[in-house]
Design an enzyme around this catalytic site. Structure first.
Site: not given
Ligand code: BEZ
Length: 238
Positions: A55, A138
């Site tokens: 993110c 997402r």
């Molecule tokens: C992230 O790094 O944004 C992420 C990765 C796996 C699950 C949720 C968020």
């Protein structure tokens, strides 16, 4: 109902639906969605959580392109199931400490919605329990100036989005509206556009006889050139 059979009912807006409305608290003050954006395009997108690495790369990338989306007449609005203070702390950390692909000190100027109650996420089908029950997937919703959902893209938690593709989608949607055409695979401004199918045997014949201003490989497969400047002049704000 047998509890084994109980299903969580989530609403999943569809392309062509009116964007569900809501009021929310954001990092840029309160918003009334989509009413505050009427007359412009807006991209509403969700991310799983603050202080997560994928993110973070997405926010730095989107922040680096916010002027480009604004020039194309499109606002950006983010959302995650976190509180306002977490959002503020995360955006400050991004600006102060994190560099990604040469972008550093990025200030996220678009609003990030706090949705700790999941009210908005549920309205937009951003919670997909097979993926996670408390984190939004997402999701990306492209909403037009009349408040109609025009494109929806969902990615799983593990996959960071391609923001050049999101920009391409926006420009292609605007070009389709402005010129009444469709856009082929991998289209970019300046590439040939697709003309809708012939509506009668007569027009199919005219097309194949070269009487229309288009190139036809077959009666159903016709395209024409619109140069890049013509497209960009129409779809970008002056
Ligand atoms: C992230 O790094 O944004 C992420 C990765 C796996 C699950 C949720 C968020």
């Amino acid at each position: 109902m047998d509890t084994d059979q109980e299903q969580v009912v989530v609403s999943m807006p569809r392309i062509g639906d009116k964007a569900p409305d809501f009021k929310a608290v954001t990092t840029q003050g309160d918003i009334n969605f989509p009413g505050d954006y009427a007359g412009d395009w807006v991209i509403l997108f969700s991310h799983p959580a603050d202080f997560t690495p994928v993110c973070t790369t997405e926010f730095i990338t989107f922040a680096s392109m916010q002027d480009k989306f604004s020039e194309a007449g499109c606002s950006l609005v983010g959302l995650s199931i976190d509180g306002l203070y977490s959002h503020i702390a995360w955006l400050r950390t991004i600006q102060d400490k994190i560099e990604y692909r040469g972008h550093k000190n990025m200030e996220v100027k678009f609003p990030l919605i706090e949705d700790i109650t999941m009210e908005v996420a549920k309205k937009y089908g951003m919670i997909q329990p097979g993926e996670d029950t408390t984190k939004a997937v997402r999701a990306v919703f492209f909403i037009d100036p009349k408040g109609i959902i025009r494109t929806i893209i969902y990615y799983p938690l593990s996959l960071g989005r391609n923001f050049d593709e999101l920009y391409r989608v926006l420009i292609a949607l605007k070009a389709a509206d402005e010129f009444g055409v469709a856009t082929p695979a991998d289209w970019q401004p300046g590439d040939d556009v697709i003309i809708g199918p012939a509506g009668s045997c007569g027009s199919a014949k005219d097309r194949m006889d070269g009487k229309e201003d288009m190139k036809c490989q077959d009666w159903f497969f016709c395209s024409r050139k619109i140069d890049k400047d013509t497209i960009l002049k129409k779809v970008l704000k002056k």
